[in-house]
Scaffold this motif. Structure first.
Motif, PDB file in Angstrom:
ATOM      1  N   ASP A  19       0.832  -1.204   0.000  1.00  0.00           N
ATOM      2  CA  ASP A  19       0.000   0.000   0.000  1.00  0.00           C
ATOM      3  C   ASP A  19       0.869   1.257   0.000  1.00  0.00           C
ATOM      4  N   PRO A 193      -8.385   6.788  -3.070  1.00  0.00           N
ATOM      5  CA  PRO A 193      -8.941   5.471  -3.380  1.00  0.00           C
ATOM      6  C   PRO A 193      -8.300   4.853  -4.604  1.00  0.00           C
ATOM      7  N   GLY A 194      -8.250   3.521  -4.616  1.00  0.00           N
ATOM      8  CA  GLY A 194      -7.838   2.811  -5.813  1.00  0.00           C
ATOM      9  C   GLY A 194      -8.934   2.859  -6.858  1.00  0.00           C
ATOM     10  N   TRP A 197     -11.937   0.535  -6.034  1.00  0.00           N
ATOM     11  CA  TRP A 197     -12.359   0.434  -4.641  1.00  0.00           C
ATOM     12  C   TRP A 197     -13.867   0.589  -4.431  1.00  0.00           C
ATOM     13  N   LYS A 286      -7.567  -7.159  -0.372  1.00  0.00           N
ATOM     14  CA  LYS A 286      -7.644  -5.710  -0.185  1.00  0.00           C
ATOM     15  C   LYS A 286      -9.015  -5.185  -0.586  1.00  0.00           C
ATOM     16  N   LEU A 287      -9.565  -5.668  -1.682  1.00  0.00           N
ATOM     17  CA  LEU A 287     -10.853  -5.161  -2.143  1.00  0.00           C
ATOM     18  C   LEU A 287     -11.973  -5.523  -1.175  1.00  0.00           C
ATOM     19  N   VAL A 290     -11.571  -3.149   1.842  1.00  0.00           N
ATOM     20  CA  VAL A 290     -12.052  -1.800   1.537  1.00  0.00           C
ATOM     21  C   VAL A 290     -13.574  -1.768   1.517  1.00  0.00           C
ATOM     22  N   ARG A 294     -16.067   0.522   3.837  1.00  0.00           N
ATOM     23  CA  ARG A 294     -17.134   1.366   3.288  1.00  0.00           C
ATOM     24  C   ARG A 294     -18.466   1.109   3.978  1.00  0.00           C
ATOM     25  N   ASP A 316      -7.109   4.424   4.241  1.00  0.00           N
ATOM     26  CA  ASP A 316      -8.129   3.738   3.440  1.00  0.00           C
ATOM     27  C   ASP A 316      -9.526   4.272   3.755  1.00  0.00           C
ATOM     28  N   SER A 319     -10.061   7.642   2.309  1.00  0.00           N
ATOM     29  CA  SER A 319     -10.150   7.525   0.852  1.00  0.00           C
ATOM     30  C   SER A 319     -11.562   7.215   0.379  1.00  0.00           C
ATOM     31  N   VAL A 320     -12.293   6.393   1.154  1.00  0.00           N
ATOM     32  CA  VAL A 320     -13.634   5.989   0.723  1.00  0.00           C
ATOM     33  C   VAL A 320     -14.739   6.729   1.476  1.00  0.00           C
TER      34      VAL A 320
END
Length: 406
Positions: A19, A193-194, A197, A286-287, A290, A294, A316, A319-320
């Motif tokens: 990360d 965020p990716g 994500w 990871k997904l 995340v 959320r 993280d 980010s979301v």
């Protein structure tokens, strides 16, 4: 500056390290989209084979090893896909790095987790993680503290430019090594965020992992300094008044310094009658992690020490758009995000009060993903510019030394 090598050695052994490299790569990309990035991944060669044998021996004799936590190559490739970085499998050691510098025509290398030789063929930027062993020495054997002291001294003497994850770390460098020669570059908070994500539905992922109803989440390995104990006690205090509430924990459950730590926590949960409402998921994708962040009421970060504001978990969550309830240690106070609130570290009553507030005010609403992407890109641009400053300084210093200047 046209081509930069991203040094993966020392970082790809654990999810948090990958990360961190994602933050390096995306920040450089947003700051300079024309920059060509090459990830140097230690995957093949005699030194890699020897290190793999050493890791297997460590596991056999019960010594700590990162091998069990090492993300696969597919995860690493996904991590760098959004920046177009090219991945190169190389051997360990300076000879392999020097060969990559020549073959790829690299102009600079970063982040170096250990000092690199002067004859590498390109300037390099070092990296120093944190001074936990100075602030919490009781969590470290004497030999490990001495090893870290020596390694940090070598890096601070050898590196011309050095990046750290927080101003708090830079302050510690000046405090513990006032004569250090390296120029310090504290990276700004760079949560983003990716690209994928927001692809999964949080409720679907929660059902798949057996997580019912409303929940808080902790995304830390069960190291003792992460202070899951405070989170467990706060959750137990709320449990009777919120019978549908759950606590989700992701991350590895082992701490080689305190082998019984996880079981002690679960024994406490059983005594309090909440063990069946604490969902320990271990290492998950990871997904999925995340998506669970959320869907949470809030992420809890009770940590007693971090090398960057809030650690990767808070990054993280920010980010979301999920709120975070974070211990008020100095490094965490560097956070300036509207979704972050603090509580007194090691105080379960204070954390429980913040959790109660979050339950009362949670309406399930989150910021629009497009806005979160915009905010993340703006953070990454600032971080990337800071790293480019570090690279330019390292390059200018190398040029001066090659001309015999002080």
């Amino acid at each position: 500056m046209r081509k930069v090598g991203i040094l993966a050695q020392g970082f790809v052994d654990w999810g948090g390290g990958v990360d961190f490299l994602r933050g390096i790569s995306t920040s450089l990309h947003f700051a300079d989209p024309q920059l060509e990035q090459h990830v140097l991944l230690p995957l093949r060669g005699p030194r890699v084979v020897l290190e793999a044998v050493r890791e297997r021996v460590k596991r056999l004799v019960g010594r700590p090893t990162h091998a069990a936590h090492r993300p696969g190559r597919a995860h690493v490739e996904r991590t760098f896909a959004e920046t177009g970085a090219r991945i190169h499998a190389i051997d360990l050691g300076p000879a392999a790095l020097a060969g990559a510098v020549r073959r790829l025509g690299l102009d600079a290398l970063l982040p170096a987790i250990a000092p690199l030789p002067d004859d590498l063929g390109a300037p390099w930027v070092g990296y120093l993680f944190d001074f936990q062993h100075k602030h919490l020495p009781h969590f470290f054997p004497d030999a490990e503290r001495a090893h870290r002291d020596a390694a940090f001294a070598r890096m601070l003497d050898a590196a011309g430019a050095l990046i750290v994850n927080a101003q708090d770390v830079a302050n510690d460098v000046r405090r513990f090594y006032p004569d250090a020669r390296a120029r310090l570059f504290a990276l700004p908070f760079n949560a983003a965020p990716g690209a994928d994500w927001f692809d999964q539905d949080p409720a679907t992922v929660a059902r798949r992992h057996g997580v019912p109803g409303p929940y808080f989440i902790v995304c830390n390995q069960f190291w003792k300094h992460k202070d899951h104990e405070t989170a467990f006690k706060a959750f137990a205090a709320l449990a009777a008044r919120h019978p549908a509430l759950s606590l989700v924990c992701t991350g590895a459950t082992n701490d080689y310094r305190y082998p019984g730590h996880f079981e002690e926590l679960m024994a406490y949960a059983r005594r309090e009658g909440v063990a069946d409402r604490i969902h320990v998921l271990g290492l998950i994708s990871k997904l999925d992690q995340v998506a669970l962040i959320r869907g949470a009421i809030a992420l809890l970060q009770p940590t007693l020490f971090e090398g960057g504001p809030g650690g990767g978990a808070v990054s993280d969550a920010v980010s979301v758009g999920t709120r975070s309830i974070v211990s008020d240690i100095a490094v965490n106070r560097e956070l300036r995000e509207p979704t972050v609130s603090w509580f007194e570290a090691s105080n379960p009553e204070a954390l429980a009060a913040r959790m109660d507030e979050a339950i009362a005010t949670d309406d399930g609403a989150r910021a629009d993903p497009a806005e979160l992407f915009r905010q993340g890109e703006a953070r990454r641009v600032q971080c990337g510019r800071r790293m480019l400053e570090a690279i330019e300084f390292a390059a200018s210093l190398r040029a001066s030394r090659s001309r015999g200047l002080p």
